[in-house]
Write an enzyme that holds these catalytic residues in place. Sequence first.
Site, PDB file in Angstrom:
ATOM      1  N   GLY B 440       0.683  -1.370   0.381  1.00 24.58           N
ATOM      2  CA  GLY B 440       0.037  -0.116  -0.210  1.00 24.58           C
ATOM      3  C   GLY B 440       0.913   1.218   0.146  1.00 24.58           C
ATOM      4  O   GLY B 440       1.561   1.412   0.570  1.00 24.58           O
ATOM      5  N   SER B 514       5.614  -2.197  -1.479  1.00 19.27           N
ATOM      6  CA  SER B 514       6.480  -3.203  -2.860  1.00 19.27           C
ATOM      7  C   SER B 514       5.136  -2.817  -4.122  1.00 19.27           C
ATOM      8  O   SER B 514       4.183  -3.290  -4.418  1.00 19.27           O
ATOM      9  CB  SER B 514       5.629  -4.319  -2.107  1.00 19.27           C
ATOM     10  OG  SER B 514       5.096  -4.072  -1.098  1.00 19.27           O
TER      11      SER B 514
END
Lengths: 331, 602
Positions: B440, B514
């Site tokens: 996120g 990520s």
Amino acid sequence: MPTLDMSHLRALEAESIEILREVAASFERPVMMYSIGKDSSVLLHLARKAFFPSKIPFPLLHVNTTWKFREMITFRDRMAEQYGFDLISHTNSDGLRDGINPFDHGSSRFTDIMKTQALRQALDAGRYDAAIGGARRDEEKSRAKERIFSHRNAQHAWDPKHQRPELWRVFNTRLNPGESMRVFPISNWTELDVWTYIYAEQIELPALYFAKSRPVVDRSGTLIMIDDDRFRFEPGEKPCDEVVRFRTLGDYPLTGAIRSEAATLPEIIMEMQASRTSEREGRLIDSDSVGSMEKEAGRLFLTCKLLPILRPTPISPSGLASRPINRFSGF
Amino acid sequence: MTCGSVDDGKSTLIGRLLYDSQLILDDQLASLRNESHNRTTGEEGIDFSLLVDGLTAEREQGITIDVAYRFFSTDQRKFIVADTPGHEQYTRNMATGASNADLALVLIDARKGVLTQTRRHSFILSLLGVKHVVVVINKIDLINYDQQAIEGIEREYRSFAQTLGFKTLAAIPVSALKGDNMLATSARTPWYKGKSLVPYLETVDISEDKSERPMRFPVQWVNRPNLDFRGFSGTVASGQIAVDDEVLLSASRQPAKVAQIVTMDGQLQRASVGEAVTLVLDREIDVSRGDVFSHPGEMPEYSNQFQARLVWMSQDSAFQGRSYLLKIGTQMVPATITDIKFRTNVNTLEQAAANKLDLNEVGTVTIATDKPIAFDAYSTNALTGGFILVDRLTNATLGAGTIDFGLRRAQNLTYQSFDVNREVRGAMKKQTPQIVWFTGLSGSGKSSIANLLERRLTAQGKHAYILDGDNVRHGLNKDLGFTEAARVENIRRVAEVARLMADSGLIVLVSFISPFANERRLAREIAGDIQFAEIYVDTPLEVCEARDPKGLYKRARAGEIKNFTGLDSPFEPPVGADLVLHGAEHDPSILSDELYGWLKID
């Protein structure tokens, strides 16, 4: 003196050693056919090299028709003693009981019973899953299509249409119960390779390969050596001493000698290079290699013809280099 | 080797080579002349094909049904000819011949030109890495030595073969039957300026120095005559090995030194590619058949998954998910085709989707083996990169493949198994080791949720650990910046660390932005068989930017930080997340409870 292409021989040797090791590593009960001839002698030498310093990890099997040259049996036993290998000699006891012999029963029937059937008996009795033989692809046209690892069904039959493809050096050694494999480590050797290797490695052979005065009879051009008193003379036949040698070894009444003065390996090699006839013409029947004792593509060796002996033409050593080599034979 | 279609005259060509090299003996010649009666013969009155077509069935059908090996030599060279059939039904045999060939003769019937078979054969030659090709345009006597037609065939072939990677390619017009351009150049083709066939074969340079390649020594047989001697017999597949060399074993990576190189002819100081020897090491290490020795720093790949090109050789089609036995070098393991990526049309070289491979078809596949194997790319080493697939019931050889490259996931498996494993360690901690991967935007609430979750787990006696993006960048990843490549490496390292920690028995909470789908998938693949949950903390950019707990958005907007995710660097929202938490709608404590319930920590 013949010139030796050592790099070529070393490559052949390494390939054969790799195949022999693959057999030892992949099969539960391998056996090596030992016919005492030159190809067998090369195989034996290669097997000693492959597993050194271990002893050869499988037995050697000799199918003894009881009609071999006596000298072959002496030689065989001496080799087993000298190199400490496990020797199994098998004779078809049914055939022996029925007195099967090459004189009364003809060579093809004799061969079928005392060799083909005897071999199957021995392989079945030993439950061997791999039989190593000395057949070469240059010997015959159908042999040229045989794989190095050649699959046999439970009836010992070869199916040339469904052979396993052999890529690189990756051999499929898997078998189902009852099936077996014939393995031919010197498939890619030629007759000349065999002789030059024997010379290079100083491999001992039975003296029958070398020219010497021997008692023979001449039957329509084929010289048969009188090896013991079981020999049946035709009316009027008399043995006479001639300087001869053998190009292949087998049952003495069925093996033709050639007139030759070649008493050393270099002389044999030079004589062979000059020869204009194929190796098999000295055989009244085929030799003792595994493949030849079996049905090929479902047909047996039904005929046995006496081929005329064509005498090698002498040739000067200087002519050898440019002279092509006997590579090809067959009917 | 030679290849051609039915009636291209392969057998005649080989027969002619044997005849011209004077390899046919008197007794054979006589019987050939008899047999040649009523057949098409050359000026010598001989049907040369009779010399080579051995099996009765072939003679009756007039075709060659199986690979046959012929031997001939000239003053210059020794030749072993693998004669491979052109009949469509038996194309698989060609791959067999090609696998050991230095050079291939591709036969083309001058009347027919380049055929489907010609293209297919050439493609298979290329697939199996044959580098030297001679296109033999045969039967030119039957088209009256027509220069234009012959040169047209050559042009067509060359344009097709452009992409096949042959090192040398010659086209020679011949008549095997009449002898044109076989031994000597023919007066009937004065326009042909190249060499005739035999002189060309004698002189073409096919040398390739395999002794300079990285050393590979596959162990074939353990040589143990008595308790005092333990050697490893095999053939050097590439490179050289010498006494005192340090070597590593592919599977265990255990090092040892070569103490002796043993042969029956005495010990050697060094053994090169092709030599069959027995190695004795300076120490006792666990070695068995199938292991591969190499030099440190030049190890083969060691993996249980790879991509390969597969030639299918069986009437039974190849399917995804079916289990076979795979043999490569001296290793044999169960293996599955996990994916058929595409099939290559051997006539056009076009790729098309496929879910199976039929007889004679070539596909690009991924293969997974039950345990890792040592291998190289086929292009660098045919002996350690070529394999066969064997049927598990009939034991028939079904297909042959050439490895393109190993696949990532496989390389990250445990190399050596220990008695104390993840299950044991997890049981000690009374938990299932696992990885919970948060993704996120910065400020979405990942770390807050992870923090609350860790507290709750710890309170219940569980052993958890948070890998936090910022924290890891202070240490392990402090050499990495924020470019796309650096982010990929950042994730890879963290995924590897997470895997190790989970393997040690922990519940690992990974709190990383990520942003890329590829790397999240990579993280999941690296985890392998470890339980892995991807948690997407979905908080709109405006909310994150408004929160801005570390003041980063402000600095990024001011241009002080480049490549900031959500602003000038993309975030790829996950489509296949295991759980989505809506960070704008609830407090972190509620979201952490939701997650805890979902995880079903025992």
